[in-house]
Write a protein that holds these residues in place. Sequence first.
Motif, mmCIF file in Angstrom:
data_model
loop_
_atom_site.group_PDB
_atom_site.id
_atom_site.type_symbol
_atom_site.label_atom_id
_atom_site.label_comp_id
_atom_site.label_asym_id
_atom_site.label_seq_id
_atom_site.Cartn_x
_atom_site.Cartn_y
_atom_site.Cartn_z
ATOM 1 N N ASP A 21 50.607 46.967 50.543
ATOM 2 C CA ASP A 21 51.769 47.696 50.024
ATOM 3 C C ASP A 21 52.044 47.372 48.565
ATOM 4 N N GLY A 22 51.023 47.140 47.785
ATOM 5 C CA GLY A 22 51.188 46.884 46.362
ATOM 6 C C GLY A 22 51.594 45.462 46.032
ATOM 7 N N GLN A 23 51.793 44.609 47.042
ATOM 8 C CA GLN A 23 52.182 43.231 46.786
ATOM 9 C C GLN A 23 50.944 42.352 46.860
ATOM 10 N N THR A 24 50.546 41.868 45.726
ATOM 11 C CA THR A 24 49.377 40.999 45.680
ATOM 12 C C THR A 24 49.797 39.640 45.176
ATOM 13 N N GLY A 25 48.918 38.663 45.333
ATOM 14 C CA GLY A 25 49.185 37.315 44.856
ATOM 15 C C GLY A 25 49.057 37.250 43.355
ATOM 16 N N PRO A 26 49.152 36.065 42.820
ATOM 17 C CA PRO A 26 49.029 35.929 41.368
ATOM 18 C C PRO A 26 47.639 36.328 40.898
ATOM 19 N N ARG A 27 47.594 36.902 39.729
ATOM 20 C CA ARG A 27 46.326 37.333 39.154
ATOM 21 C C ARG A 27 45.636 36.136 38.547
ATOM 22 N N VAL A 28 44.392 35.894 38.923
ATOM 23 C CA VAL A 28 43.636 34.752 38.437
ATOM 24 C C VAL A 28 42.709 35.210 37.327
ATOM 25 N N ILE A 29 42.851 34.575 36.178
ATOM 26 C CA ILE A 29 42.008 34.885 35.038
ATOM 27 C C ILE A 29 41.162 33.650 34.755
ATOM 28 N N PRO A 30 39.833 33.757 34.812
ATOM 29 C CA PRO A 30 38.997 32.587 34.573
ATOM 30 C C PRO A 30 39.226 32.019 33.178
ATOM 31 N N GLY A 31 39.346 30.704 33.113
ATOM 32 C CA GLY A 31 39.485 30.036 31.828
ATOM 33 C C GLY A 31 40.917 29.723 31.450
ATOM 34 N N GLU A 32 41.886 30.209 32.189
ATOM 35 C CA GLU A 32 43.278 29.917 31.882
ATOM 36 C C GLU A 32 43.847 28.989 32.938
ATOM 37 N N THR A 33 44.618 28.000 32.499
ATOM 38 C CA THR A 33 45.244 27.063 33.411
ATOM 39 C C THR A 33 46.747 27.098 33.181
ATOM 40 N N ARG A 85 36.563 54.271 30.169
ATOM 41 C CA ARG A 85 36.012 53.183 30.974
ATOM 42 C C ARG A 85 37.109 52.368 31.648
ATOM 43 N N ILE A 86 38.171 52.083 30.913
ATOM 44 C CA ILE A 86 39.284 51.318 31.479
ATOM 45 C C ILE A 86 39.943 52.101 32.603
ATOM 46 N N LEU A 87 40.166 53.391 32.388
ATOM 47 C CA LEU A 87 40.768 54.229 33.417
ATOM 48 C C LEU A 87 39.891 54.270 34.669
ATOM 49 N N LYS A 88 38.594 54.378 34.473
ATOM 50 C CA LYS A 88 37.667 54.419 35.599
ATOM 51 C C LYS A 88 37.693 53.110 36.372
ATOM 52 N N ALA A 89 37.714 51.973 35.658
ATOM 53 C CA ALA A 89 37.744 50.666 36.313
ATOM 54 C C ALA A 89 39.048 50.465 37.075
ATOM 55 N N GLU A 90 40.155 50.880 36.495
ATOM 56 C CA GLU A 90 41.443 50.734 37.174
ATOM 57 C C GLU A 90 41.510 51.626 38.407
ATOM 58 N N ALA A 91 40.961 52.821 38.330
ATOM 59 C CA ALA A 91 40.959 53.720 39.483
ATOM 60 C C ALA A 91 40.103 53.138 40.604
ATOM 61 N N ALA A 92 38.963 52.539 40.251
ATOM 62 C CA ALA A 92 38.104 51.917 41.256
ATOM 63 C C ALA A 92 38.790 50.703 41.874
ATOM 64 N N ALA A 93 39.515 49.932 41.073
ATOM 65 C CA ALA A 93 40.217 48.763 41.591
ATOM 66 C C ALA A 93 41.347 49.182 42.534
ATOM 67 N N ALA A 94 42.044 50.250 42.197
ATOM 68 C CA ALA A 94 43.112 50.734 43.064
ATOM 69 C C ALA A 94 42.543 51.282 44.369
ATOM 70 N N LYS A 95 41.370 51.866 44.295
ATOM 71 C CA LYS A 95 40.735 52.413 45.487
ATOM 72 C C LYS A 95 40.241 51.303 46.402
ATOM 73 N N ASP A 96 39.743 50.205 45.816
ATOM 74 C CA ASP A 96 39.200 49.090 46.589
ATOM 75 C C ASP A 96 40.276 48.166 47.138
ATOM 76 N N GLU A 97 41.518 48.314 46.674
ATOM 77 C CA GLU A 97 42.607 47.446 47.125
ATOM 78 C C GLU A 97 42.868 47.687 48.602
ATOM 79 N N PRO A 98 43.053 46.628 49.383
ATOM 80 C CA PRO A 98 43.337 46.817 50.812
ATOM 81 C C PRO A 98 44.616 47.615 51.018
ATOM 82 N N ALA A 99 44.625 48.455 52.044
ATOM 83 C CA ALA A 99 45.741 49.358 52.269
ATOM 84 C C ALA A 99 46.964 48.642 52.830
ATOM 85 N N GLY A 100 46.817 47.488 53.464
ATOM 86 C CA GLY A 100 47.926 46.802 54.110
ATOM 87 C C GLY A 100 48.782 45.969 53.179
#
Length: 96
Positions: free
Chosen positions: A52-64, A35-50
């Motif tokens: 280049d692997g550089q994304t902003g900070p990862r936001v996790i709900p509930g953490e400050t 399940r984790i592998l499937k979710a990660e593959a779907a997330a990589a597929k949905d990532e915008p192509a422009g």
Amino acid sequence: MFGLSEVAIILVVVILVLAAKKLPDLARSAGKSARILKAEAAAAKDEPAGTDGQTGPRVIPGETVGPKSTTPADSAQPAAAPHPARPDSGQPRPQD
């Protein structure tokens, strides 16, 4: 005498008999991993192509996380000097 397929079948049966208690846990963890592998593959597929692997900070709900202060004013304050150890003579200490 025995061929490779017969030895493989015997090994599978022996493993099933000896590891019968751990098989449900093994299957459960294999399912979670799939399940984790499937979710990660779907997330990589949905990532915008422009990006280049550089994304902003990862936001996790509930953490400050607050900003880190690295100003020199924070580190420039001297630490309070401790009182020197005085032997106890039985008399009251004079007030500083």
